[in-house]
Structure formats: C-alpha cells, structure tokens
Design a protein around this motif. Structure first.
Motif, mmCIF file in Angstrom:
data_model
loop_
_atom_site.group_PDB
_atom_site.id
_atom_site.type_symbol
_atom_site.label_atom_id
_atom_site.label_comp_id
_atom_site.label_asym_id
_atom_site.label_seq_id
_atom_site.Cartn_x
_atom_site.Cartn_y
_atom_site.Cartn_z
ATOM 1 N N ALA A 300 45.408 42.290 40.143
ATOM 2 C CA ALA A 300 44.807 41.186 40.882
ATOM 3 C C ALA A 300 45.770 40.008 40.844
ATOM 4 O O ALA A 300 46.090 39.482 39.778
ATOM 5 N N VAL A 301 46.217 39.610 42.005
ATOM 6 C CA VAL A 301 47.272 38.610 42.125
ATOM 7 C C VAL A 301 46.859 37.291 41.483
ATOM 8 O O VAL A 301 45.704 36.857 41.591
ATOM 9 N N ALA A 302 47.813 36.651 40.814
ATOM 10 C CA ALA A 302 47.642 35.280 40.325
ATOM 11 C C ALA A 302 48.474 34.365 41.221
ATOM 12 O O ALA A 302 48.776 34.716 42.364
ATOM 13 N N GLU A 314 51.609 40.596 30.958
ATOM 14 C CA GLU A 314 50.405 40.187 31.664
ATOM 15 C C GLU A 314 49.251 41.144 31.368
ATOM 16 O O GLU A 314 48.109 40.729 31.176
ATOM 17 N N ARG A 315 49.557 42.441 31.311
ATOM 18 C CA ARG A 315 48.518 43.423 31.033
ATOM 19 C C ARG A 315 47.918 43.208 29.643
ATOM 20 O O ARG A 315 46.711 43.357 29.442
ATOM 21 N N ALA A 316 48.764 42.853 28.681
ATOM 22 C CA ALA A 316 48.278 42.623 27.316
ATOM 23 C C ALA A 316 47.492 41.324 27.211
ATOM 24 O O ALA A 316 46.472 41.256 26.520
ATOM 25 N N ALA A 317 47.941 40.295 27.926
ATOM 26 C CA ALA A 317 47.308 38.977 27.808
ATOM 27 C C ALA A 317 46.074 38.844 28.693
ATOM 28 O O ALA A 317 45.114 38.152 28.333
ATOM 29 N N LYS A 318 46.089 39.488 29.856
ATOM 30 C CA LYS A 318 44.996 39.327 30.822
ATOM 31 C C LYS A 318 44.574 40.688 31.355
ATOM 32 O O LYS A 318 44.798 41.011 32.532
ATOM 33 N N PRO A 319 43.955 41.514 30.523
ATOM 34 C CA PRO A 319 43.617 42.884 30.962
ATOM 35 C C PRO A 319 42.643 42.925 32.126
ATOM 36 O O PRO A 319 42.606 43.911 32.866
ATOM 37 N N LEU A 334 38.272 51.780 43.580
ATOM 38 C CA LEU A 334 38.834 50.821 42.633
ATOM 39 C C LEU A 334 37.949 50.780 41.391
ATOM 40 O O LEU A 334 36.731 50.643 41.501
ATOM 41 N N THR A 335 38.562 50.897 40.235
ATOM 42 C CA THR A 335 37.846 50.853 38.964
ATOM 43 C C THR A 335 38.398 49.704 38.144
ATOM 44 O O THR A 335 39.618 49.600 37.949
ATOM 45 N N ASP A 336 37.517 48.809 37.678
ATOM 46 C CA ASP A 336 38.003 47.642 36.946
ATOM 47 C C ASP A 336 38.248 47.983 35.479
ATOM 48 O O ASP A 336 38.082 49.132 35.044
ATOM 49 N N ASP A 337 38.615 46.976 34.709
ATOM 50 C CA ASP A 337 38.991 47.213 33.307
ATOM 51 C C ASP A 337 37.793 47.611 32.452
ATOM 52 O O ASP A 337 37.974 48.110 31.343
#
Length: 478
Positions: A300-302, A314-319, A334-337
């Motif tokens: 998901a774009v920032a 980014e994956r570690a900080a904002k999963p 689409l499957t979320d975290d």
C-alpha cells in the motif's frame, strides 16, 4: 397488489452470511406491508421526481443487462469464499429473480429515481436505518430529500460518483446490496432471529449501533432527542482516519534514488476503493493506490516514490502496508496482513489499473484533495476540513497551497470555537517520469513522491481527471 410498494413493500429471501444475512432459501415477492399510496394534497404529491436537487446534483447512470450480470457475478464470487453452499443457492435464486426490478419496487411512489446514483445511495441509507431500527413506517418525502442532501452532496464531486463509468458500477453494487440487505431483514424477522441478524451486520456507511441512536426526520437523520444535541457514542470524539492523514509527511531525499531496483519486482500498479472518514466524520468512498509485487505480495503506497522505499525495513516497521495477492484472469484476490481476503474484478468500480506518466510529461491543470474528520455527520459538534492543492503548469513549474479549519458548534459544551489556517505556499519545478513526481524547490531541495493517473472503462483507459500523489487522490477543483 394495491398502492405503492415502497421500502416496506417487498418480502424477500434470506441472503447468505456473506451477503449480510442468514442462509438464502428462496427469493419471492410477497404482499405489500403497511405502506399506503400518498393522498392527494399531501407532501407525498408535492415533489417532482424529475426536479434537480439544488444541493445534491443529479448523478445519472445507465443500467445495462451486462452491467447487472457482472454485478451479480462479482457478488457471488465474494460470497463463494465464505459460504460456498449459500453462494450456490444465491446464484440459483438471483438467476430466477431480477434484483433491478425488486429495487425499483423499493422506490415506487417516491421521488427517488433508480437511474440516479445519488438516489440509489440515499435509498440504501434509508434502508439501513429502517433495518437497524426495525422500522415499520415509510420515510416521508421530506425525509428522503433531506437524507439525499445529507449523504450525497458531500460525495457528489468525488469518485466514484463523479466518474460516470465508476458511478454506474457503484450504483449497481449498491442496488444489489440493498436487495440482499432487505432480504436478510425480512427473513430474520420471519425466523425470529432479528437480534442475531443485526449483530452480524457490517458497518457499510454507518454502523447499526450508530443508526439506532438516530431518528429519521424531515431534516434527515439526527440524534434522538436532538434538542439536547446529544452526541452518539460512536461520534463522541473527533473521528480519526483521513483527518490523521491530512498533512502527510513528504521526506526530503538525496539526489539519487536509494532503491532503484524496486521497480524490477513490480507486477503492476493499481488502485482500489475503500471506505474512509471525510469532513465532519462522514463515511466516504476513497481510492487507495496499491502496488502488486511479483513475489505475490502487495504494498500500500505511502508518500515516497517506490525507488526511495526500503521494502525490507518497511515490511518490518509497517506490516499493515503489506498483504498477498492472487489472480485468475481479471479477478484479483487481495489478502491483508490479518488474513482477511477480498475479491475484485478489474475495472468493476472497486479495483482499477493505474497509469504512469510519460517521461517528461507536463500537466497544465490544478488538482485538489479534500479530507477531514469530526463528528457532525453523526449529530456531533466538531467538523474538521483540510484542503491540499497542486497547480501544475505546462512550463514545468508548480505551485502548492492548502488550508485547514476546525469548528466546534458548542451545542454540547455551551462554548463554540473555530480555528483555521493556510498552508505556506510553495513552488518550484516538477518532473514526471512514470510513477514518480519529482519536486525541486528554488533552493535545490528535492522530493520524490509516488505518482499515478487513474483509469476508466474496460479495457482501461487513462483518466487524467484523477491523479495520485503519494497515497492521496486529487481531482480538479469544481
């Protein structure tokens, strides 16, 4: 049948759990309920169904058999994962009965039109309120007009209502949702399981618990006992959401991208529809850019351009920005975290391709993003509005401005207040290169932001009436 059908005039099937109701057994039309035809000289005879609303504009759309078939197919696909048996029964019953005709029955005798997306949305809001309150009284013509103004006017200039193609797909999905919503309500009443049914309803535009705190009046939906201006529990504090995103951080970056290889791992760039919070706490439909990566993950774009994002960090900080995706033809799951899955069909009104800019392309127009928060939509006192604007010029220069304001009516506390301010103007040069917008200030500072054009139609075509800068959607001021 005598009289108009109206909102209480059809008893329908129970829908599946995925369609917000118990298992779907049969779809049938039964005798009208307590609705009566309007009497001569009453308010019901006054409104002209063809007269435009001066506040909430007309939002016409074309309903075609192909669009309705795709709407049903998409709904059944979404139901399949949660309840395959119920989806099979639903497919059988929806093949036997025309949801479009059933929805038209809801509107019979009212000034609402089945060919206007604003009227369709207003009808769904009314139906949601009636279901949540198990109401047995038809809404007055004045209430219908007020609810259309209350809920449609803030959304009319924003996608999907502002885009004719997306508007049609959205309206058809709402019509089908309304029919299934009504079906579940009537079935639950007949089975004596109404409390259970209400407890399992999704939020949609407004949560059932909130709807039960509101009364339907000729002024629209207002808090019960509105004379005391009581704030519903769900709106006791200013809503978070888009207001918290109103001034996104835009990092100052080194002259060269840090992770240019990121784009080699990209399968495609898209955007999807999602509910968010707007000015006054109104639930709105907004669009969010999404990058699908070749390894089956989504991002998901920032704000930052992808070539400046350390995806591992980014994956570690904002999963929560990451998920998974799978594709079958034009259908994407689409499957979320958290493991929650949703299925989309490309260009169906909820999931679209995003287009890049050409290298060196210039844009000679202005775009604005309006966001906010608060609780006035629920009858509260606080309204927050934030406007951000870009002015792009053909000579490669740009200007940027914006404003923010908040008001508290003081109806609850007895003390009103208002604050406002303007964003310090900025300017410089801009450059577009595919999905990157580079802004260079007069002092040489460089910022690189994610950029994309929207799309419309099927097959998708570029739509320069909506752009994404960072994770915000911008449209021309109206």
């Amino acid at each position: 049948m005598r009289g108009r059908l109206g909102f209480l005039g059809l008893l329908l099937i129970p829908a599946t759990a995925a369609a917000q109701a118990p298992a779907l057994d049969s779809l049938r039309e039964a005798a009208p309920g307590s609705a009566r035809p309007p009497e001569a000289g009453s308010d019901a005879a006054a409104p002209d169904p063809g007269a435009p609303d001066p506040v909430a504009p007309d939002l016409p759309f074309a309903s075609t058999p192909d669009l309705r078939a795709r709407t049903v197919a998409e709904r059944l696909r979404r139901m399949q994962g949660a309840d395959p048996l119920g989806a099979a029964v639903a497919a059988r019953e929806l093949a036997r009965h025309d949801y479009d005709a059933i929805f038209r029955g809801f509107l019979a005798g009212t000034a609402l039109r089945e060919t206007d997306a604003g009227d369709v949305l207003a009808a769904f809001v009314v139906l949601q309120w009636m279901v949540a309150n198990d109401a047995t009284t038809e809404p007055s013509p004045a209430a219908l007009r007020a609810i259309r103004r209350q809920f449609v006017a803030p959304l009319a200039t924003k996608p999907p209502l502002s885009l004719p193609g997306a508007r049609a797909a959205f309206a058809e999905a709402v019509k089908l949702r309304a029919v299934l919503h009504h079906a579940g309500w009537q079935a639950a009443k007949g089975a004596g399981t109404l409390p259970r049914f209400l407890a399992t309803l999704p939020r949609d535009l407004l949560a059932p618990a909130t709807l039960r705190t509101l009364a339907m009046t000729d002024e629209g939906l207002v808090p019960r006992g509105a004379r005391t201006r009581a704030v519903p529990p769900a709106a006791a504090a200013p809503a978070r959401g888009d207001a918290a995103r109103a001034t996104p951080s835009e990092p100052e970056l080194p002259a060269e991208p840090r992770f240019p290889g990121n784009w080699a791992s990209v399968e495609g760039v898209y955007f999807r529809a999602a509910y968010g919070v707007g000015v006054g706490g109104m639930m709105i439909l907004r669009f969010e850019p999404l990058i699908l990566l070749r390894d089956g993950t989504t991002y998901a774009v920032a704000a930052a351009a992808l070539e400046d994002v350390d995806l591992t960090a980014e994956r570690a900080a904002k999963p929560r920005r990451f998920g998974r995706w799978t594709r079958a033809g034009d259908t994407v799951t689409l499957t979320d975290d958290r493991g929650r899955a949703d299925t989309y069909t490309l260009q169906d009104g909820r999931f679209f391709r995003a287009f890049p800019a050409g290298a060196g392309e210039t844009v000679a127009r202005s775009y604005r993003n309006l966001s906010g928060g608060g609780n006035t939509a629920m009858g509260g006192d606080v309204m927050i509005a934030v406007s951000n604007r870009y002015d792009f010029r053909a000579d490669g220069t740009y200007g940027r401005g914006g404003s923010a304001g908040a008001t508290n009516s003081g109806a609850t506390s007895g003390v009103g207040s208002a604050v406002s301010g303007r964003r310090a103007p900025e300017g410089g040069r801009y450059a577009l290169d595919r999905h990157t917008l580079t802004l260079t200030a007069p002092d040489g500072r460089v910022r690189r932001l994610f950029f994309a054009f929207a799309s419309h139609g099927d097959p998708p075509a570029i739509d320069r009436d909506m752009i994404f800068v960072g994770d915000d959607a911008f449209t021309p001021p109206r």
